[in-house]
Design an enzyme around this catalytic site. Sequence first.
Site, PDB file in Angstrom:
ATOM      1  N   TYR A  59      13.135   5.569  28.331  1.00  0.00           N
ATOM      2  CA  TYR A  59      14.337   5.693  29.159  1.00  0.00           C
ATOM      3  C   TYR A  59      14.529   7.148  29.581  1.00  0.00           C
ATOM      4  CZ  TYR A  59      15.482   1.060  27.249  1.00  0.00           C
ATOM      5  OH  TYR A  59      15.455  -0.261  26.863  1.00  0.00           O
ATOM      6  N   SER A  60      14.493   7.372  30.874  1.00  0.00           N
ATOM      7  CA  SER A  60      14.582   8.720  31.446  1.00  0.00           C
ATOM      8  C   SER A  60      13.512   9.645  30.875  1.00  0.00           C
ATOM      9  CB  SER A  60      15.977   9.325  31.232  1.00  0.00           C
ATOM     10  OG  SER A  60      16.954   8.642  31.968  1.00  0.00           O
TER      11      SER A  60
END
Length: 338
Positions: A59-60
Amino acid sequence: MEYVQLGQSGLRVSRLCLGTMNMGSKEWKPWIFNEKESEPIIRHALDHGVNFIDLADFYSIGAGEEVVCNVLNRIGQRDRLIVTTKVGYAMNDDVNGYGHSRKHIMDSIDASLKRMNMDYVDIYMLHYFDTSTPVEETMEALNDIVRSGKARYIGVSTMYTWQLAKILQVCERNGWVKPINMQLQLNCAYREEEREMIPFCMDQGIGVSVFSPLARGILTNDLQSTRNKTDFFTAEMYNDKVSFEIAQSVARVAEHRGCTPAQIAQAWVLSKPQVSSMLVGADTKAQFDSALAALETKLTDEELYELDRNYTPCDLINDYTAGQRIPRDPRPVKGIFG
C-alpha cells in the site's frame, strides 16, 4: 463493538477491522489520504472499539505502513492493538523485490517493522500464493519469523482452496506454525468463496476476515467516486449486468429500511456467522459509522431473498484471473453455431 476469537487461536479481534489501503501517499493513487487526512478516521475507529488494523507493505509502496503506524504510535496503545501487514507484491524493480522467497520475506519483515516503528507485527500475512516459490521455502521463513518474535501469528490471503490446503499440509508435516487467518473477498456481488474456501477454513479452524464488502463501491450505487473513476480493478471485477442488478437490490432494501445501501451491503456480510471480521476502508467518519450501524442491522428473510435472488456463479477473483475474468453475461455465438 463485538469481539471474536480468530479461528481456533486465542487471539480476539474486533468484528470490524480498519482497512488502510486508502492511507499513505497520493503519489501512489489519487484517492489516497495523507497522514493528516487519515488520523481522524483512525482515531474514530479506535474510539469505537476497533483493535484490528490491516496493512500491507504494498500500500503506497511502504508509505501506508509509515503513515498509519505514525498515527497508531501517537494515539493508540500498542499492546491493545492487533496489527497485521502483508508481503508479496513488488516493492521495487529488483528481480528479488517481490514474491515469497525466503530472501524477500526476510528483507520485507525488517523493512515493514522499520517503517512501522514497531518491534513486532501481530499477524504477518502472505498477500497471495506465490506459485514460483516452493511452499516449503515460504512457510519455513514465516515459521522462523514467528520464532524470532517479529510476528506473533501468520495469515494468508486471496488464493485457491487447494493452495491453502498445500500450505497447511507442509506446516503439519514440518511442525511449523499454521495460518490463523484467511483474508478474502466476499460481498453480495461476489460469493464464490462460500463454495469451498470458507467451509474449508471452518473445518480447519482458520478465521475469515473479509475485504471489499461494498464490491469496490459498486454496492453503494455511487460510481462517480474518485476511486471508481481511477481504479481499473473495479470495472474488471464488477462490470457486468448481474453486479448492477444486485446493486439495485441493495438500494431497494436500503430504501425500504430508510438507510444507506452501504449499511445493507455491510450487514449482509456481517450476517454470515463464518465471517470473523469485516474490513472497513472508510474515507469519512460517516462511512465508518455505516459499518457500526451494520453490526446492529438484522436482515429479514424477505430482505435476504431480495439481496440473493440475482446472484449467479462466476469465476474466482484472484491474482491468477486478473485481466482474464469471464463476465456473467452471455457470450456471442461463434463459428458454425453463428
